[in-house]
Design a protein around this motif. Structure first.
Motif, PDB file in Angstrom:
ATOM      1  N   LYS A  26      21.236 -22.720  59.184  1.00 55.27           N
ATOM      2  CA  LYS A  26      22.146 -23.477  60.034  1.00 55.27           C
ATOM      3  C   LYS A  26      23.382 -22.647  60.385  1.00 55.27           C
ATOM      4  CE  LYS A  26      20.853 -28.030  58.461  1.00 55.27           C
ATOM      5  NZ  LYS A  26      21.281 -29.307  57.933  1.00 55.27           N
ATOM      6  N   LEU A  27      23.809 -22.817  61.618  1.00 53.55           N
ATOM      7  CA  LEU A  27      25.087 -22.299  62.087  1.00 53.55           C
ATOM      8  C   LEU A  27      25.831 -23.475  62.698  1.00 53.55           C
ATOM      9  CD1 LEU A  27      24.062 -18.924  63.756  1.00 53.55           C
ATOM     10  CD2 LEU A  27      25.163 -19.254  61.558  1.00 53.55           C
ATOM     11  N   TYR A  28      27.138 -23.413  62.664  1.00 58.41           N
ATOM     12  CA  TYR A  28      27.885 -24.596  63.072  1.00 58.41           C
ATOM     13  C   TYR A  28      28.770 -24.390  64.284  1.00 58.41           C
ATOM     14  CZ  TYR A  28      26.213 -26.108  58.585  1.00 58.41           C
ATOM     15  OH  TYR A  28      25.392 -26.425  57.554  1.00 58.41           O
ATOM     16  N   TRP A  29      29.204 -23.171  64.556  1.00 62.40           N
ATOM     17  CA  TRP A  29      30.111 -22.960  65.666  1.00 62.40           C
ATOM     18  C   TRP A  29      29.322 -22.928  66.966  1.00 62.40           C
ATOM     19  CZ3 TRP A  29      33.143 -18.083  67.295  1.00 62.40           C
ATOM     20  CH2 TRP A  29      34.262 -18.447  68.043  1.00 62.40           C
ATOM     21  N   GLY A  30      29.982 -22.967  68.102  1.00 63.52           N
ATOM     22  CA  GLY A  30      29.353 -23.038  69.414  1.00 63.52           C
ATOM     23  C   GLY A  30      28.203 -22.068  69.617  1.00 63.52           C
ATOM     24  N   SER A  31      27.291 -22.517  70.423  1.00 66.50           N
ATOM     25  CA  SER A  31      26.066 -21.764  70.660  1.00 66.50           C
ATOM     26  C   SER A  31      26.197 -20.736  71.781  1.00 66.50           C
ATOM     27  CB  SER A  31      24.944 -22.752  71.007  1.00 66.50           C
ATOM     28  OG  SER A  31      23.714 -22.112  71.137  1.00 66.50           O
ATOM     29  N   PHE A  32      27.022 -21.024  72.762  1.00 66.24           N
ATOM     30  CA  PHE A  32      27.089 -20.184  73.968  1.00 66.24           C
ATOM     31  C   PHE A  32      28.357 -19.358  73.970  1.00 66.24           C
ATOM     32  CE2 PHE A  32      28.496 -19.365  78.285  1.00 66.24           C
ATOM     33  CZ  PHE A  32      27.364 -18.837  78.868  1.00 66.24           C
ATOM     34  N   PRO A  33      28.235 -18.050  74.118  1.00 64.73           N
ATOM     35  CA  PRO A  33      27.073 -17.168  74.132  1.00 64.73           C
ATOM     36  C   PRO A  33      26.745 -16.677  72.722  1.00 64.73           C
ATOM     37  CG  PRO A  33      29.019 -15.920  74.691  1.00 64.73           C
ATOM     38  CD  PRO A  33      29.474 -17.339  74.455  1.00 64.73           C
ATOM     39  N   SER A  34      25.690 -15.915  72.593  1.00 57.60           N
ATOM     40  CA  SER A  34      25.299 -15.361  71.300  1.00 57.60           C
ATOM     41  C   SER A  34      26.127 -14.115  70.986  1.00 57.60           C
ATOM     42  CB  SER A  34      23.819 -14.995  71.304  1.00 57.60           C
ATOM     43  OG  SER A  34      23.497 -14.250  70.142  1.00 57.60           O
ATOM     44  N   GLY A  35      26.993 -14.238  69.996  1.00 56.57           N
ATOM     45  CA  GLY A  35      27.811 -13.103  69.573  1.00 56.57           C
ATOM     46  C   GLY A  35      26.993 -12.006  68.915  1.00 56.57           C
ATOM     47  N   ASP A  36      25.973 -12.397  68.146  1.00 59.04           N
ATOM     48  CA  ASP A  36      25.125 -11.390  67.498  1.00 59.04           C
ATOM     49  C   ASP A  36      24.386 -10.554  68.539  1.00 59.04           C
ATOM     50  OD1 ASP A  36      25.993 -12.468  65.148  1.00 59.04           O
ATOM     51  OD2 ASP A  36      24.053 -13.235  64.514  1.00 59.04           O
ATOM     52  N   THR A  37      23.909 -11.207  69.599  1.00 58.69           N
ATOM     53  CA  THR A  37      23.221 -10.472  70.661  1.00 58.69           C
ATOM     54  C   THR A  37      24.194  -9.565  71.398  1.00 58.69           C
ATOM     55  OG1 THR A  37      21.643 -12.290  70.924  1.00 58.69           O
ATOM     56  CG2 THR A  37      21.777 -10.690  72.717  1.00 58.69           C
ATOM     57  N   ALA A  38      25.391 -10.067  71.682  1.00 60.48           N
ATOM     58  CA  ALA A  38      26.399  -9.240  72.362  1.00 60.48           C
ATOM     59  C   ALA A  38      26.713  -7.994  71.535  1.00 60.48           C
ATOM     60  CB  ALA A  38      27.662 -10.061  72.622  1.00 60.48           C
ATOM     61  N   MET A  39      26.914  -8.190  70.245  1.00 55.69           N
ATOM     62  CA  MET A  39      27.206  -7.065  69.361  1.00 55.69           C
ATOM     63  C   MET A  39      26.027  -6.080  69.319  1.00 55.69           C
ATOM     64  SD  MET A  39      27.871  -7.000  65.297  1.00 55.69           S
ATOM     65  CE  MET A  39      26.130  -7.262  65.050  1.00 55.69           C
ATOM     66  N   ALA A  40      24.814  -6.602  69.243  1.00 51.63           N
ATOM     67  CA  ALA A  40      23.632  -5.732  69.202  1.00 51.63           C
ATOM     68  C   ALA A  40      23.528  -4.891  70.467  1.00 51.63           C
ATOM     69  CB  ALA A  40      22.366  -6.564  69.007  1.00 51.63           C
TER      70      ALA A  40
END
Length: 174
Positions: A93-107
């Motif tokens: 589970k993650l709780y903070w907003g979904s949009f946008p994906s920070g992990d994808t941006a970082m990757a």
């Protein structure tokens, strides 16, 4: 206002999220850690040791990417898929907003910086890493495809802005 429930976004999420098995559950649960912030430090050490000329671009791109992701998450405050849909295969589970994906941006920041001026095999490895993070985010049930696509665009955009700023500052200092 929830804008992520358009048909194609939900359908693609369901295609990715509902095709799972024990091996890939375990693989992507573990692989997800490579999209987390801790991966920034080993990559920073790699750049500092072997590709120091990329250091300013990397750090500036991370700052730009972080500002964009946090700002958009706060502005749009979109709920996670498991909050909106039934039968989400959720691995954590993650709780903070979904949009946008920070992990994808970082990757994608890592992929862009890591692949810049490198041989094709190195470029392929970095982009394989980034696209797998992008896919993993929907597979584990924490992001819609729109979140990850936007995250990828942010990562790529952040790199190009950072590179342009570093290049222009270098030229003006000569």
């Amino acid at each position: 206002m929830i804008f992520e429930l358009f048909k194609e976004n939900v359908e693609l999420f369901n295609i990715i999220n509902h095709h799972h098995d024990k091996f890939f559950d375990s693989f992507f649960y573990t692989y997800a850690s490579l999209g987390s912030g801790w991966v920034l430090l080993p990559f920073l050490a790699y750049i500092y040791t072997f590709r120091k000329y990329k250091l300013k671009v990397y750090l500036l791109a991370l700052i730009i990417e972080t500002i964009l992701v946090v700002s958009l998450k706060n502005i749009f405050d979109q709920p996670r898929p498991a909050t909106l849909l039934k039968n989400v295969h959720l691995l954590y589970k993650l709780y903070w907003g979904s949009f946008p994906s920070g992990d994808t941006a970082m990757a994608f920041v890592i992929a862009m910086v890591g692949s810049y001026n490198e041989k094709p095999i190195v470029k392929a490895i970095f982009f394989y890493y980034a696209f797998l993070i992008m896919y993993e985010r929907s597979y584990v049930g924490v992001h819609f495809p729109l979140d990850t696509i936007t995250g990828a665009v942010i990562g790529i955009f952040s790199f190009y802005v950072a590179k342009a700023l570093v290049d222009s500052s270098f030229k003006s200092s000569i």
